[in-house]
Scaffold this motif. Structure first.
Motif, PDB file in Angstrom:
ATOM      1  N   GLN A  17      42.555  54.538  45.149  1.00 35.74           N
ATOM      2  CA  GLN A  17      42.727  53.111  45.401  1.00 35.74           C
ATOM      3  C   GLN A  17      41.883  52.680  46.602  1.00 35.74           C
ATOM      4  O   GLN A  17      41.243  51.626  46.581  1.00 35.74           O
ATOM      5  N   HIS A  18      41.893  53.515  47.627  1.00 34.09           N
ATOM      6  CA  HIS A  18      41.105  53.204  48.827  1.00 34.09           C
ATOM      7  C   HIS A  18      39.615  53.137  48.475  1.00 34.09           C
ATOM      8  O   HIS A  18      38.910  52.202  48.889  1.00 34.09           O
ATOM      9  N   LEU A  19      39.137  54.122  47.681  1.00 35.73           N
ATOM     10  CA  LEU A  19      37.729  54.125  47.296  1.00 35.73           C
ATOM     11  C   LEU A  19      37.396  52.928  46.419  1.00 35.73           C
ATOM     12  O   LEU A  19      36.319  52.319  46.544  1.00 35.73           O
ATOM     13  N   ALA A  20      38.322  52.566  45.537  1.00 35.28           N
ATOM     14  CA  ALA A  20      38.093  51.391  44.684  1.00 35.28           C
ATOM     15  C   ALA A  20      38.005  50.137  45.532  1.00 35.28           C
ATOM     16  O   ALA A  20      37.133  49.275  45.313  1.00 35.28           O
ATOM     17  N   ARG A  21      38.886  50.016  46.519  1.00 33.99           N
ATOM     18  CA  ARG A  21      38.857  48.838  47.408  1.00 33.99           C
ATOM     19  C   ARG A  21      37.555  48.794  48.197  1.00 33.99           C
ATOM     20  O   ARG A  21      36.956  47.726  48.360  1.00 33.99           O
ATOM     21  N   GLU A  22      37.143  49.955  48.683  1.00 31.35           N
ATOM     22  CA  GLU A  22      35.887  50.005  49.451  1.00 31.35           C
ATOM     23  C   GLU A  22      34.704  49.628  48.564  1.00 31.35           C
ATOM     24  O   GLU A  22      33.793  48.929  48.997  1.00 31.35           O
ATOM     25  N   THR A  23      34.737  50.105  47.300  1.00 24.64           N
ATOM     26  CA  THR A  23      33.657  49.760  46.375  1.00 24.64           C
ATOM     27  C   THR A  23      33.625  48.262  46.128  1.00 24.64           C
ATOM     28  O   THR A  23      32.556  47.636  46.164  1.00 24.64           O
ATOM     29  N   ILE A  24      34.784  47.664  45.913  1.00 29.84           N
ATOM     30  CA  ILE A  24      34.862  46.217  45.692  1.00 29.84           C
ATOM     31  C   ILE A  24      34.397  45.483  46.939  1.00 29.84           C
ATOM     32  O   ILE A  24      33.629  44.488  46.852  1.00 29.84           O
ATOM     33  N   ARG A  25      34.812  45.932  48.099  1.00 29.30           N
ATOM     34  CA  ARG A  25      34.406  45.280  49.349  1.00 29.30           C
ATOM     35  C   ARG A  25      32.893  45.342  49.534  1.00 29.30           C
ATOM     36  O   ARG A  25      32.259  44.337  49.894  1.00 29.30           O
ATOM     37  N   LEU A  26      32.313  46.509  49.232  1.00 26.41           N
ATOM     38  CA  LEU A  26      30.862  46.648  49.401  1.00 26.41           C
ATOM     39  C   LEU A  26      30.112  45.794  48.383  1.00 26.41           C
ATOM     40  O   LEU A  26      29.069  45.233  48.700  1.00 26.41           O
TER      41      LEU A  26
END
Length: 109
Positions: A96-105
């Motif tokens: 979930q954290h990686l998905a959020r970071e991907t969306i943020r980037l």
């Protein structure tokens, strides 16, 4: 004459009794020999039996070591199984954290 016949009959009876007694003696001797042979056979079996006992005791010791190792392996696998939900939960949080970071980037781009 009657005395001679009587004596002859007595000798015949005595001889028959002696023959019967001799047969019994022979029978007892034969049985004693059989028992003696059996005793010798059983006494000669002792080293084989002791050897078999020693071999079985060594086998039991080896199996006990193997059983101990298997018990340790089972305990390790059970521990992994108990830790599995925690590890899966941590990996889901990381995903979930990686998905959020991907969306943020992506939003930054």
């Amino acid at each position: 004459m009657q005395i001679s016949v009587s004596r002859a009959l007595q000798r015949m009876a005595d001889r028959a009794q002696m023959a019967k007694t001799q047969e019994e003696v022979d029978s007892y001797k034969h049985r004693a020999q059989e028992v003696h042979h059996r005793i010798n056979f059983l006494e000669n079996c002792r080293p084989d039996i002791v050897g078999a006992i020693d071999r079985l005791k060594r086998s039991r010791a080896e199996l006990a070591k193997e059983m101990e190792q298997i018990t340790k392996e089972i305990a390790a696998e059970e521990k992994k199984l108990q830790e599995l939900p925690t590890i899966i939960g941590e990996l889901k949080q990381e995903r979930q954290h990686l998905a959020r970071e991907t969306i943020r980037l992506r939003r930054r781009v």
